[in-house]
Design an enzyme around this catalytic site. Structure first.
Site, PDB file in Angstrom:
ATOM      1  N   ASN A 113       0.552  -1.113   0.160  1.00  0.00           N
ATOM      2  CA  ASN A 113      -0.267   0.049  -0.012  1.00  0.00           C
ATOM      3  C   ASN A 113       0.370   0.774   0.134  1.00  0.00           C
ATOM      4  O   ASN A 113       0.864   2.026  -0.850  1.00  0.00           O
ATOM      5  CB  ASN A 113      -0.589   0.192   1.395  1.00  0.00           C
ATOM      6  CG  ASN A 113      -2.041  -0.630   0.877  1.00  0.00           C
ATOM      7  OD1 ASN A 113      -3.305  -0.599  -0.274  1.00  0.00           O
ATOM      8  ND2 ASN A 113      -2.486  -1.201   1.648  1.00  0.00           N
ATOM      9  N   GLY A 114       1.739   1.545   0.630  1.00  0.00           N
ATOM     10  CA  GLY A 114       2.695   2.504   0.926  1.00  0.00           C
ATOM     11  C   GLY A 114       2.936   2.881   0.253  1.00  0.00           C
ATOM     12  O   GLY A 114       3.650   3.725  -0.358  1.00  0.00           O
ATOM     13  N   THR A 135       2.271  -8.226  -1.034  1.00  0.00           N
ATOM     14  CA  THR A 135       1.299  -7.484   0.160  1.00  0.00           C
ATOM     15  C   THR A 135       0.977  -9.307   1.132  1.00  0.00           C
ATOM     16  O   THR A 135       0.600  -9.304   0.106  1.00  0.00           O
ATOM     17  CB  THR A 135       0.502  -6.743   0.775  1.00  0.00           C
ATOM     18  OG1 THR A 135       0.380  -6.827   2.014  1.00  0.00           O
ATOM     19  CG2 THR A 135      -0.254  -6.804  -0.593  1.00  0.00           C
ATOM     20  N   ASP A 137      -1.418  -8.546   3.201  1.00  0.00           N
ATOM     21  CA  ASP A 137      -2.248  -8.329   3.558  1.00  0.00           C
ATOM     22  C   ASP A 137      -3.533  -8.561   3.034  1.00  0.00           C
ATOM     23  O   ASP A 137      -4.437  -8.919   2.814  1.00  0.00           O
ATOM     24  CB  ASP A 137      -2.198  -7.185   3.878  1.00  0.00           C
ATOM     25  CG  ASP A 137      -1.653  -7.167   5.112  1.00  0.00           C
ATOM     26  OD1 ASP A 137      -1.371  -8.037   6.785  1.00  0.00           O
ATOM     27  OD2 ASP A 137      -0.632  -5.971   5.803  1.00  0.00           O
ATOM     28  N   ARG A 172      -6.056 -26.533  26.348  1.00  0.00           N
ATOM     29  CA  ARG A 172      -5.713 -25.240  26.902  1.00  0.00           C
ATOM     30  C   ARG A 172      -6.500 -24.229  25.612  1.00  0.00           C
ATOM     31  O   ARG A 172      -7.014 -24.965  24.812  1.00  0.00           O
ATOM     32  CB  ARG A 172      -4.713 -24.832  26.163  1.00  0.00           C
ATOM     33  CG  ARG A 172      -3.351 -25.365  27.103  1.00  0.00           C
ATOM     34  CD  ARG A 172      -2.230 -24.870  26.873  1.00  0.00           C
ATOM     35  NE  ARG A 172      -0.940 -25.208  28.457  1.00  0.00           N
ATOM     36  CZ  ARG A 172      -0.513 -24.450  29.987  1.00  0.00           C
ATOM     37  NH1 ARG A 172      -1.372 -23.206  29.336  1.00  0.00           N
ATOM     38  NH2 ARG A 172       0.031 -24.855  29.653  1.00  0.00           N
ATOM     39  N   MET A 179      -0.785 -11.285  12.106  1.00  0.00           N
ATOM     40  CA  MET A 179      -0.505 -10.196  10.987  1.00  0.00           C
ATOM     41  C   MET A 179      -1.937  -9.280   9.792  1.00  0.00           C
ATOM     42  O   MET A 179      -2.747 -10.393   9.627  1.00  0.00           O
ATOM     43  CB  MET A 179      -0.066  -9.813   9.775  1.00  0.00           C
ATOM     44  CG  MET A 179       1.735 -10.147  10.463  1.00  0.00           C
ATOM     45  SD  MET A 179       2.826  -9.154   9.622  1.00  0.00           S
ATOM     46  CE  MET A 179       3.097  -7.615   9.147  1.00  0.00           C
ATOM     47  N   HIS A 181      -3.339  -4.919  10.124  1.00  0.00           N
ATOM     48  CA  HIS A 181      -3.780  -4.357  10.945  1.00  0.00           C
ATOM     49  C   HIS A 181      -5.386  -4.019  10.650  1.00  0.00           C
ATOM     50  O   HIS A 181      -6.061  -3.649  11.826  1.00  0.00           O
ATOM     51  CB  HIS A 181      -3.013  -3.223  11.223  1.00  0.00           C
ATOM     52  CG  HIS A 181      -3.145  -2.135  11.736  1.00  0.00           C
ATOM     53  ND1 HIS A 181      -3.303  -2.325  12.991  1.00  0.00           N
ATOM     54  CD2 HIS A 181      -3.044  -0.578  10.947  1.00  0.00           C
ATOM     55  CE1 HIS A 181      -3.365  -1.222  13.414  1.00  0.00           C
ATOM     56  NE2 HIS A 181      -3.563   0.038  12.399  1.00  0.00           N
ATOM     57  N   GLU A 232      -4.333  -9.282  14.379  1.00  0.00           N
ATOM     58  CA  GLU A 232      -3.554  -8.377  15.339  1.00  0.00           C
ATOM     59  C   GLU A 232      -4.381  -6.638  14.887  1.00  0.00           C
ATOM     60  O   GLU A 232      -4.498  -6.248  16.753  1.00  0.00           O
ATOM     61  CB  GLU A 232      -2.395  -7.341  14.775  1.00  0.00           C
ATOM     62  CG  GLU A 232      -2.029  -7.105  12.870  1.00  0.00           C
ATOM     63  CD  GLU A 232      -1.107  -6.228  13.104  1.00  0.00           C
ATOM     64  OE1 GLU A 232       0.231  -6.334  14.118  1.00  0.00           O
ATOM     65  OE2 GLU A 232      -1.095  -6.370  11.661  1.00  0.00           O
TER      66      GLU A 232
END
Length: 322
Positions: A113-114, A135, A137, A172, A179, A181, A232
């Protein structure tokens, strides 16, 4: 003679070298003597500082299965791209200067993206730019699947697979943080393929009571473990509507975690406030730093499709059973 520059920007990612291999092969297979390739070293930093080298097509051979980037990566945040660097250099003007100094006909930029935001800025400044979507993501607008995504899903799914036996043996609750965001593609696909019992993603604020209900249901069904795949950036319904100052105050008061022998002791909080979700010992498995650097030989995409098909099949049979 056509001059083409190549750079890889942002975090490293599976498929970077493979994409460059395909690019160079396509450019030179029938026009080897009519194309010059220039590798820009360390991403936009190399473009700013004029750090590059002329490369032969042969240098891109045998990198198809190699992780990382043979050109190197660096981060140049888009929000700071118009700010002078530590030496007072105008970054945008410096990148334009390097482009013109080399006499490039095109600059091929591989990134997320950036990286694409900066590439678009350079395009608006008059440079010929072609971008490739990198990416894990999988969150670039207009791109169905970015390279790096499936490999990251493979690694995450494999890790979740390995957790099943330990979770079952020790009864458990495992929280697998992945990842993501702002987008949950990676968590969603890995969670489905890995058979996670609860999947929390940023796009859908979760209800903590529903999470607890899902865990307790498994306990009542004699299933003494639960695996949660949590992006995350997952956030609760309450936090999704809470003012920023309230969240900041919560973060200050949250119990500090103690990491002892890989077991998180105390109350576990993430950005969304997920804490004691049940009266069962819980472990926190952190994957984020692994997903961008490991190379996976297979894909679990078929497993995702299979899970979806099974769910659709259950839905289709339900009316007949009723």
């Amino acid at each position: 003679m056509i001059k083409v520059g190549i750079l890889t920007s942002g975090g490293d990612c599976q498929g970077l070298n493979g994409a460059m291999y395909g690019l160079v092969k396509g450019l030179t297979e029938t026009n080897k003597d009519k194309v010059e390739i220039y590798g820009i070293l360390d991403g936009y930093t190399g473009l700013i500082n004029g750090d590059y080298k002329k490369m032969k097509p042969e240098e891109f051979e045998n990198i198809l299965n190699l992780g990382g980037s043979i050109l190197g990566n660096s981060r140049q945040p888009f929000k700071k791209i118009n700010e002078p660097d530590e030496n007072g250099k105008d970054k945008v003007e410096a990148m334009k200067h390097t482009y013109k100094e080399l006499g490039l006909d095109c600059l091929v930029i591989l990134g997320g993206n950036g990286t694409h935001k900066t590439a678009n800025l350079l395009y608006k400044e008059g440079l010929n730019v072609v971008t490739l979507p990198k990416t894990i993501d999988n969150d670039l607008v207009g791109t169905d699947v970015s390279f790096g995504f499936q490999s990251a899903v493979d690694i995450a799914t494999n890790t979740i697979d390995c957790i099943h036996t330990t979770a079952a043996s020790h009864s458990r609750v495992f929280i697998v943080e992945l990842m993501g965001h702002k987008t949950g593609w990676l968590t969603l696909h890995a969670g489905i393929a890995g058979g996670s019992d609860v999947i929390l993603i940023p796009e859908i604020p979760y209800d903590l009571d529903k999470v607890v209900e899902a865990i307790n249901k498994r306990i009542n069904d004699k299933k003494h473990f639960t695996i949660l795949a949590v992006a995350e950036g997952a956030i609760s319904k309450e936090d999704a509507t809470a003012p920023a100052r309230v969240l900041a105050e919560f973060a200050k008061k949250a119990d500090k975690l103690e990491l002892k022998g890989g077991v998180v002791e105390g109350t576990y909080y993430d950005a969304a406030g997920i804490g004691v979700i049940a009266s069962i010992p819980s472990r926190d498995v952190l994957l984020g730093r692994l997903l961008g650097s490991m190379q996976s030989p297979i894909t679990n995409f078929a497993r995702v499709l299979n899970q979806i098909a099974e769910k659709n099949g259950e839905g289709a049979e339900a009316p007949a059973e009723a």
